[in-house]
Write an enzyme that holds these catalytic residues in place. Structure first.
Site, PDB file in Angstrom:
ATOM      1  N   SER A   1      -2.033  -9.535   5.024  1.00  0.00           N
ATOM      2  CA  SER A   1      -0.569 -10.293   5.212  1.00  0.00           C
ATOM      3  C   SER A   1       0.457  -9.362   6.084  1.00  0.00           C
ATOM      4  O   SER A   1       1.440  -9.583   6.447  1.00  0.00           O
ATOM      5  CB  SER A   1       0.017 -10.824   4.133  1.00  0.00           C
ATOM      6  OG  SER A   1      -0.690 -11.980   3.892  1.00  0.00           O
TER       7      SER A   1
ATOM      8  N   SER B   1       1.310 -13.510   5.554  1.00  0.00           N
ATOM      9  CA  SER B   1       2.366 -14.120   4.795  1.00  0.00           C
ATOM     10  C   SER B   1       3.750 -13.497   5.364  1.00  0.00           C
ATOM     11  O   SER B   1       4.641 -14.078   5.331  1.00  0.00           O
ATOM     12  CB  SER B   1       2.286 -14.385   3.411  1.00  0.00           C
ATOM     13  OG  SER B   1       2.015 -13.110   2.916  1.00  0.00           O
TER      14      SER B   1
ATOM     15  N   LYS C   1      10.798  -8.736   3.576  1.00  0.00           N
ATOM     16  CA  LYS C   1       9.957 -10.000   3.046  1.00  0.00           C
ATOM     17  C   LYS C   1      10.831 -10.352   1.895  1.00  0.00           C
ATOM     18  O   LYS C   1      11.154  -9.526   1.043  1.00  0.00           O
ATOM     19  CB  LYS C   1       8.799  -9.736   2.819  1.00  0.00           C
ATOM     20  CG  LYS C   1       7.931 -10.955   2.527  1.00  0.00           C
ATOM     21  CD  LYS C   1       6.214 -10.505   2.465  1.00  0.00           C
ATOM     22  CE  LYS C   1       5.322 -11.641   2.358  1.00  0.00           C
ATOM     23  NZ  LYS C   1       4.022 -11.278   2.403  1.00  0.00           N
TER      24      LYS C   1
END
Lengths: 453, 46
Positions: free
Chosen positions: A179, A155, A79
């Site tokens: 997330s 996310s 990420k």
């Protein structure tokens, strides 16, 4: 070689034995990323040159008789809130393009690379990780690999989509309210939020210091275990050898009561499928879950607004509109609200400690519905706020939780959440492996992605 | 209040910010109704 992208364990074994060169694996991963990048939009940065060079170094080490480690030649992605030496950490924002490149890897990135894994890219996310759907205005929405009209969740949506699409076997995400687990559930893969504080967050762009966790997503229970143990700095071994489950029937397993939260019937069916293969002794009621969700949301809001206060004051117009207005509202919260939420957090955690005195594992749905359709009108605010209905309470308490993809005849992936007491990761990973062997859970098959094996 | 905090909210964004703030206040009210143990006693078992 492409089929190896579905398994870190098999990739590492093939590379270490000399059957396959790391460079072949990495080129296959880069080809798969290129083939899906336009459609899925998982990656913000593909580190092709560096990855090929790292793979060449691994091949050289093996030719010289060395052992690069248990993740030898395994491609992974992170990420884009993890620092990677030489690259800018975007955290899903536009203004961060002006920042200087990171000078060193985040601890978690370094841990995987030290074990032989090869970083191939950085992944899309909601701006500052303050979202549920990875509909990023600056970098575009990421698509769910199993239905391109739908969100992969957020996310860590880029991470979920990249693993779900089979272009990397392992990715790193972060989890404040769900997330890691939500994208894992929506994309049909495994995701682990470890115990709060267990893994180093050094070198990551934090959203909420009280609730942020780093952790892995993977396509199999074994890969998830290897990744987690590498992140801990341990030498990965087979889970069953290290922490055998003496007898599955000795486990004290609880099924969360329906009062925990409303969910679609398919979510409860998935829970029942998992429960049917385990010795569930009772239904468990978690106290004050609505307040737990409220406290988690308020703590996240307050800490996120604090973390980005300077940006809100000076450059709010340059933020993603989806995030900016929420951060501005959060910045107006009084300190008393934040302090009260922290007080509730301590109380709620104590209640869960009590619940788990008589319990080894709790089974809950992971998400209340399938991956929503992409679009600001399609995913309304109330939907976004309820995506984390089942994950938020365990984030607040800091308990470890693992999302497993349940095999079902549903049109889209559905996840079930396994929760343990603090530091119960080994148990959760063993349980996921047991359920996988029993044929109850397993990665969602690739159906619509460009990468077929 | 926003000005005092150094925040500028454009008129066009005000409705959305107000809506989010109202949601947060609603969540806050949920907690206000809950009596926490006295300070120093979190109820965490020793």
């Amino acid at each position: 070689v492409r089929s190896l992208l579905l398994s870190a364990a098999e990739t590492a074994a093939a590379v270490r034995s000399g059957k396959v060169r790391a460079q072949e694996v990495i080129r296959a991963s880069l080809d798969a990323i290129a083939a899906t990048r336009g459609e899925l939009n998982c990656f913000t940065d593909v580190l092709a040159a560096q990855a090929v060079a790292d793979a060449a170094a691994i091949d050289l080490m093996i030719q010289s008789g060395g052992d690069p480690g248990p993740l030898a030649g395994v491609p992974f992605a992170v990420k884009n809130l993890y620092d990677v030496a030489g690259f800018r950490t975007l955290a899903g924002a536009k203004i961060t393009r002006e920042h200087r490149p990171a000078t060193q890897d985040a601890d978690a990135v370094r841990a995987l690379r030290t074990n032989g894994a090869v970083l191939v890219g950085m992944l899309n996310m909601d701006e500052f990780a303050y979202g549920w759907t990875t509909e990023n205005t600056h970098y575009g929405p990421t698509k769910n690999p199993h239905d391109h009209a739908r969100t992969p969740g957020g996310s860590s949506g880029g991470a979920g989509a990249a693993v779900g699409a089979g272009v990397v076997p392992i990715a790193l995400g972060s989890d404040t309210n769900g997330s890691i687990r939500v994208p894992a559930a929506f994309c049909g893969v495994y995701g682990l939020k470890p115990t709060y504080g267990l893994l180093s967050r050094a070198g990551t762009r934090l959203l909420s210091t009280s609730l942020d966790h780093v952790g892995p997503l993977a396509g199999s229970a074994e890969d998830l275990a290897i990744a987690f143990r590498s992140l801990q700095g341990m030498v990965p071994r087979k889970t069953a050898d290290e922490h055998p489950i003496p007898s599955i029937h000795q486990l004290r397993v609880g099924l969360v009561s329906n009062e925990f939260g409303e969910a679609m019937p398919d979510a409860w069916s998935a829970v029942e499928a998992v429960a049917a293969s385990l010795p569930v002794s009772r239904k468990v009621q978690i106290p004050e879950v609505d307040r737990a969700r409220a406290a988690a949301s308020l703590i996240t809001a307050s800490e996120a607004a604090t973390a980005h206060r300077d940006t809100l004051q000076r450059r709010a117009k340059e933020l993603d509109p989806l995030i900016r207005d929420r951060l501005l509202a959060a910045a107006l919260l009084p300190a008393t609200t934040y302090v009260h939420a922290l007080g509730f957090k301590a109380w709620f955690r104590s209640q869960l400690v009590t619940v788990f005195r008589d319990l080894d594992v709790l089974i809950t749905p992971c998400t209340p519905f399938f991956a929503p359709v992409i679009g600001r009108t399609g995913v309304d605010t109330s939907t976004k706020l309820s995506i984390g209905r089942f994950t938020q309470p365990f984030s607040l308490a800091g308990f470890p939780a693992l999302s497993v993809p349940v095999k079902s005849d549903t049109a889209l992936p559905v996840g079930v959440q396994l929760v343990a007491a603090p530091f119960g990761e080994a148990l959760l990973l063993d349980l996921a492996a047991y359920l996988e062997r029993a044929g109850i859970v397993g990665r969602w098959p690739l159906q619509r992605t460009a990468v077929k094996t | 209040m926003a000005l005092a905090l150094g925040l500028r909210i454009d008129a066009e964004h005000l409705p959305q910010v107000a809506d989010y703030f109202a949601r947060l206040q609603k969540l806050s009210a949920l907690l206000d109704d809950f009596p926490l143990p006295p300070e120093g006693d979190t109820g965490v078992p020793s």
